[in-house]
Every structure is written in C-alpha cells, then in structure tokens.
Enzyme design. Structure first.
Site, short mmCIF file in Angstrom:
data_model
loop_
_atom_site.label_atom_id
_atom_site.label_comp_id
_atom_site.label_asym_id
_atom_site.label_seq_id
_atom_site.Cartn_x
_atom_site.Cartn_y
_atom_site.Cartn_z
N HIS A 1 42.39 37.42 11.47
CA HIS A 1 41.67 36.17 11.19
C HIS A 1 42.18 35.05 12.08
CE1 HIS A 1 44.41 33.61 8.62
NE2 HIS A 1 44.98 34.76 8.35
N GLU B 1 39.54 33.33 6.28
CA GLU B 1 40.35 34.30 5.53
C GLU B 1 41.18 33.59 4.47
OE1 GLU B 1 44.13 36.63 4.74
OE2 GLU B 1 43.82 34.61 5.50
N HIS C 1 52.30 28.76 5.44
CA HIS C 1 51.22 27.86 5.03
C HIS C 1 51.63 26.39 5.01
CE1 HIS C 1 48.39 30.98 2.92
NE2 HIS C 1 48.63 31.27 4.19
#
Length: 734
Positions: free
Chosen positions: A374, A421, A536
């Site tokens: 992704h 994704e 993240h």
C-alpha cells in the site's frame, strides 16, 4: 573475406619415393585414417563456421545481481517528502510518482479509482480537571512536536491533526478509568475489582491489541469515550534514554494514529465492491454499524497520558499494569481525574486510487502472480508503507532489465500499489471484491509487503504450501548485515518463533486475497520484534529510517531480492513449486490443540483427523506427480505446453480455495478461510481454525449442550473444507 579450401584426401597421397606395393591391410588402414581425418576436419570446420548457441542466461542470478541500495534510497526519499493520507492531494501525487516509476520501465500501467467513505478530523479537544491539583484545568495541545534542525519541520505542518478515523462525533465529560491494554480480560479485571466503567472515559495503552479493538472493548464495557496512548514502557526505551532523533524511541509528544473501523474495505459497500453505480449504504447508516466504534475516541501522547495518570486515584493498579520505573504509580480510578473530550469528525466520500503495472506472461498470460504494497500513510510513512513501495519499484526495475536481456515470464506478473490501506485495507479489498471471480480462476499467488524494513531480522509469513519456496529463496539471498552468510543462515540462528508465521489476521492487504478469495499468499519484512516505536507517528520519516532501520539501505535490497525471486520462480517455472504436505502436518498439530480443548465433552475431532489424513495422501501423490513431470520435461519426453502440466498447476493453485466457505466465519462473515482467520477478540491476531476457536470460547463461557453442539458443527465444517482441498489436489471425482 575468402576462405581457405582444403582437400583433406591430398594430405594422404603416398610419397613418390615409395616403391613397395602397399599391403591390403595398409590400404585399408590408410582409407580408414583418411575417412576419420576428413570427418574430423569437417566437424572442425562446421563448428568453426557454426558456433554453438550461447546457453540461455541465468535470469534468476542476474536478477539478484542487479540490486541497488541507492535506487531504493532515492525512491524512499521521494515518497516521504510530504505526509500523504488517503484521499488527499499529497497521496494523489504519490500515486502519480508510482505510476510514472512503473510506466517508465515500459510496463503497461494504469490507475483504478474507487469512491469510498473516509474520515478526517474537523475539531478535537481534551482537557483534565481534578480536585487538589495546582492547575484547575489542563488543556492538552494534541500536537506532535518537531525537534531542533528537523529537516521535515516545514512539511510536518502539512500533517493531518492527530485523530482516529471513524471515531464517533460527540462531547464527553466524565471520570477517567485506567484499563491497561484495553483487552477483554482487562475490563473483566476491573469488573472483578468493582471498578465501574459505564459512562466513564477509558484510558488505555497500546501494546497488545490494536486501537479498533480497544475502542470496541471499551464501548462493550459501557464506556462513554476512550483515550489511548503509547506507554514509555513499550515505546520510550530505558529511563533516561534520549528519544528520536538521538535514538530509535518515540519522543514524549509522539502519537500513534489509526482507524477504529473493524470491517474491511469501504464501509458503504460491505461485502461487495465500491464500483461506479453500486448499491451503497448512506454515510449515516455506515457510521452506525457494529463495526464502527460508536463512541468518541482520541489518541494522545505519553506525556499527556502520564499527566492523566498523576491525577488518577482509586486502587493501585496491579504490577502487570504499571509503567516504566520512572513513571508515577498507576491507579485504576475512577476519578478523581475528569476528562473533557470533544471530537467532531468529517466522515465523507472521497476518491482513492490503486496503481497497477503488468508484465504479460508469454505462455500462460491468464495466470497471475500478484505483488502488492500500500502507498497511503498517516504521516510521512517511511517505514509504513514506503519502505515496501521503494522495494517494489526497485525490484520492478530489475525485471525491466531482465526483459531487455530477452526474459519473458511464463505467467503474468502484476504490481499493485494499494490506496487507503490504513483506513481498513480499503483499496485492496475493493479490487478483490470487484475481481473476485477472475482472481478465483486465475490467481497463482499474492505476495504482499506492507513494511519491508524496520530492523535486521527476517520475518516471513505464508500459507503453508509456500514454506519450501520461501526457504529455498532466502538461501540464495545474501544477508544484508553479514556478507559471509545468507538470509537463511541468520534467520535460522535468530530462533524466531514461529519461524514462518501464518496469515489469519486482518493486518494488511493480504487479507482480501487469502481470507476472502483463498489465494496462496506470502507476507514478509525485515524487523525487530512485532512493531517499532515510531509506528503511525510523525517521526516515521526518512531520517528515522536512515539512522535506525536501514542505514545503508541494504535491507531494502534484500527484501526486494526475496520478494522478487519468489515472484520470479512462480512466474517462470513450468510446474508451480507448491508443497501441501507441510499444510497437512500443520493441520494435524492444530487439531491436537482442539482435541485437548474439547477433552471431557461429547465433541469429537474424528472427522477432521480423517480429512487431514486424506489431504496428506493427496499432497504426497501430487508431489510424486510433480517429480515425474519434471523428469519427463528434463528428458524431453514432455514439452512445457503439456496439458498434464496445466492440470497439475491448476490443482495446486485451486486447492487453497477449497479451505474457504461462502458463509464465512460466524460474526466475521467477510473472512471466508476456515483454517486461518482473525481472532474474534483481536483482528490483528491469527487464529487457527477461527470458527472452531470462537465456538469453543463461547461454549466454555456458557457450558450448555447447545454451545458444545455448535463446536461439533464447526469441526464438521472445517473437515468438509479439508476434504474438498484433498479432492481438488487429487484431481479426481468420487
């Protein structure tokens, strides 16, 4: 150019001074020598004038020799110049970069768009009040800070504010309760201690389950909202250790973004493709399904969470719930800390773009070997996912060089750059759902890389029939950190357990292929444990990668080499290198676990044991058949267009499909695979026989005859699937 003409017979004329009459035997020997010499010289002239053709190049060895760490680094740098969340202009520009990189290699490339429901923050606020504190109200900035001389400080201003996708909009003011990792057992412990969660704001930390499961469990326990943070115990290193950029650890202001959607794909088109003109739920309907969190939630930093911990009272949390040595003592609450949380989301339809490039197969263009990664990221995404994208483009460039040397794969190779994704495997799920029947007929295997590099150790996962192929491949690839050995050598010595993981979780884009369509699948990365500290967050950037994950970018090259060589073999070998014996062995081990779990009940695993024995027999027979066909190929008794080869390959390819069920797993119907699936309580955890495991878990809680009867039903379901796989592999009707 003139050529010298020789009369070989003239070389044997007797000398004029010879007077004796030749003996008959001498004349015979003379003629024999003359004949031999003429033949020898003729052969010599033939091979001089018609040299033997060069042997075909060893394209596999050539592929491995072409790796370029400079190329991988250049692509990673270009892909991580700006944060690029799905549905934004920055991510569309990233799609154009990938499209240009692949199409410039002379591969036909295109974009397939989908309109899907995405989620962005419109407003967020969080404050803390508690009696007895010097400051009556603490307002949290909810901002990740840059550091001195941060080369990406200007671009960091473009990053989306910290938030959870699909969190419910609303305002909550309530006492805080600490719930450890937010697992079911953590909420059960709070209940056992008399700590009420209903109507409260749950404070939980990352470390065991993902954010969507934390929010779901908090809502199930009656919480009004959730706040989740990365605890320094897992993400901050040792006490006193400096954070990034001086080490790999997450800075105190670091926040881990994520999605709280527990489903797969576009929430407005559950179980079907989000194609143009398709049936859709309204945004309001989609946001109110059970797969949504239905409560407001926010991710916060460790620094903010520690402030909340200092204000919490109530009983002291148990030792396993405590933080790092330098952290305050954690208490359970509720209160006296009160959290005032407001989140307003912008849940809107947006356009996403999957990018594809194709190398068409020469002999079997209707058989697909698919590679996917992704492209979208919550921030800069150097590790997740751009390390994988850089490796994919690098290996595609190698295939382009092979093509210029005359190579054509037997089967078609498809490169896929998935979008959205991070929101729920959205781009890959929509494409699989839209092309399900074609993929079911034609897909040989799907080879996924989400993150290609985050550390030194090789972590492979696969459906079991690909185990041998993976191990054979890593024996060919040099260890990126030790040139005296292969990746296989370091992998074996690493004692990673399990050595090859299984693909039951919904953690990446492989889910649509193996879980929904039943396609043989791999996933792999170079890592260091199950995660990495800046996951993240704003700090997952090129600097972190270059300093800590892959300083020389040699691991990127090794990842591309393994990924590409697996694809090369699947796309070029006449007979697919699948081995289902390992599948049968693994199923036997899983069934022993079920035997122990149902001991003392009326439930029997006999049907499952029988079907596995049949699978092993069919797998052994298929291996014998494969070896015999390979012998006939090498001895030229069989050409590589033989229907016998096609028939065996189809059975090897289709056997995985038989492990799926149209009805899917109870309460997780999108997941069709009955051998590998996500845990009912943690969709990032692989469960073996997920339907059986979920049924046993329910039966142990209720302990009714009906619940144990349902366990037996699930065992029969799996037994039937395994029997179907045996029949497909064996290739004969009853």
């Amino acid at each position: 150019m003139s050529r010298l003409r020789l009369d070989p017979a003239s070389l044997l004329v007797p000398s004029p001074v010879t007077k004796a009459k030749p003996h008959p035997r001498g004349r015979f020997l003379c003629r024999l020598l003359s004949t031999i010499l003429v033949a020898s010289i003729s052969l010599l002239l033939f091979f001089t004038l018609h040299p033997a053709p060069d042997p075909p190049p060893d394209y596999g060895a050539l592929f491995l020799s072409l790796g370029s760490n400079d190329t991988a680094a250049a692509h990673l740098r270009a892909l991580t110049l700006h944060p690029h969340v799905a549905g934004t202009k920055a991510n569309s520009l990233a799609a154009r970069y990938v499209l240009h990189a692949l199409s410039s290699l002379s591969f036909p490339a295109h974009v397939t768009p989908y309109s899907v429901l995405l989620s962005y923050p419109a407003h967020r606020s969080l404050s803390l009040t508690a009696p007895g504190r010097g400051t009556p109200t603490t307002w949290f900035s909810l901002k990740q800070e840059t550091y001195p001389n941060d080369p990406y400080a200007a671009a960091a201003a473009e990053a989306i504010p910290t938030f959870y996708a699909y969190a419910a909009s609303g305002s909550v003011s309530a006492e805080a309760v600490y719930a450890n990792y937010g697992r079911e057992e953590d909420f059960a412990y709070l209940a056992s201690r008399g700590v009420g969660v209903a109507g409260k704001v749950v404070l939980a930390r990352y470390g065991r389950i993902h954010c969507e499961s934390i929010a779901y469990n908090a809502r199930a326990a009656g919480a009004a909202a959730a706040v989740v943070y990365p605890d320094p115990l897992q993400y901050g290193g040792a006490p006193g250790e400096a954070p990034f950029p001086d080490s790999r650890w997450l800075p105190p202001s670091g926040v881990q973004l994520g999605s709280l959607f527990r489903g797969m794909g576009d929430p407005t088109t559950p179980m079907w493709a989000s194609s143009e003109g398709s049936e859709r739920l309204s945004v309001e309907e989609a946001m109110n399904t059970d797969d949504m969190p239905l409560i407001p939630a926010l991710p916060v930093s460790a620094r903010d969470a520690i402030e909340i911990h200092r204000a919490l009272g109530g009983a002291m949390a148990p030792p396993g719930w405590q933080g790092r040595q330098d952290a305050p003592v954690y208490h359970l609450g509720p209160g006296p800390a009160v959290l005032n949380l407001t989140y307003i989301g912008n849940d809107t339809m947006a356009m996403i773009e999957n990018v594809f490039a194709i190398i068409e197969g020469a002999e079997e263009p209707d058989r697909y070997v698919i590679l996917g990664n992704h492209r979208d990221a919550w921030t800069f995404g150097a590790v997740d996912p751009s390390s994988g994208t850089a490796s994919m483009i690098e290996l595609a460039q190698r295939f382009s060089v092979l093509q210029k040397q005359g190579w054509r794969p037997r089967r078609t190779i498809i490169f896929c750059s998935w979008d959205a994704e991070e929101y729920g495997l959205t781009g890959s799920t929509e494409w699989v759902e839209e092309n399900l029947e074609m993929l079911s007929l034609r897909a040989v295997a799907y080879l996924n890389i989400d993150v290609s590099v985050v550390g030194p150790l090789f972590y492979p996962s696969a459906t079991p029939q690909l185990d041998d192929l993976l191990q054979e491949t890593i024996k060919l690839v040099q260890d990126p950190d030790n040139s005296s050995q292969t990746v296989y050598d370091s992998w074996i010595n690493s004692k990673i357990s399990p050595m090859i993981g299984r693909l039951g979780s919904g953690g990446s884009d492989y889910a649509g292929f193996v879980q929904h369509a039943g396609i043989p699948t791999t996933n792999m990365h170079f890592g260091e444990g199950p995660g990495y500290p800046v996951y993240h967050s704003l700090y997952d950037d090129y600097v972190w990668m270059e300093k800590f994950a892959d300083p020389g970018f040699h691991r990127h090259v090794a990842a591309a080499s393994i990924w590409g060589m697996v694809a090369f073999r699947l796309a070029t070998e006449e007979i697919l290198p699948f081995n289902y014996v390992s599948y049968a062995v693994e199923l036997e081990a899983y069934t022993k676990v079920v035997d122990n779990a149902v001991k003392g009940t009326a439930v029997s695993c006999s049907p499952l044991h029988k079907s596995i024995r049949d699978l092993r027999k069919a797998a052994v027979k298929a291996n014998i058949e494969r070896k015999e066909l390979q012998r006939q190929l090498s001895s030229k008794q069989l050409d590589n267009h033989s229907l016998k080869i096609r028939d065996l390959n189809d059975r090897l390819m289709q056997a995985e499909r038989a492990f799926t069920s149209r009805e899917g797993i109870l309460k997780q119907e999108w997941f069709k695979h009955l051998v590998y699936g996500p845990s009912e309580y943690n969709d990032w955890e692989t469960a073996s026989y997920p339907g059986i495991a979920n049924a046993i878990s329910r039966a142990k809680r209720s302990n009714t005859s009906e619940s144990w009867k349902f366990v037996q039903h699930e065992i029969f379901r799996v037994a039937r699937a395994v029997a179907q796989a045996s029949a497909v592999l064996g290739g004969s009707l009853t």
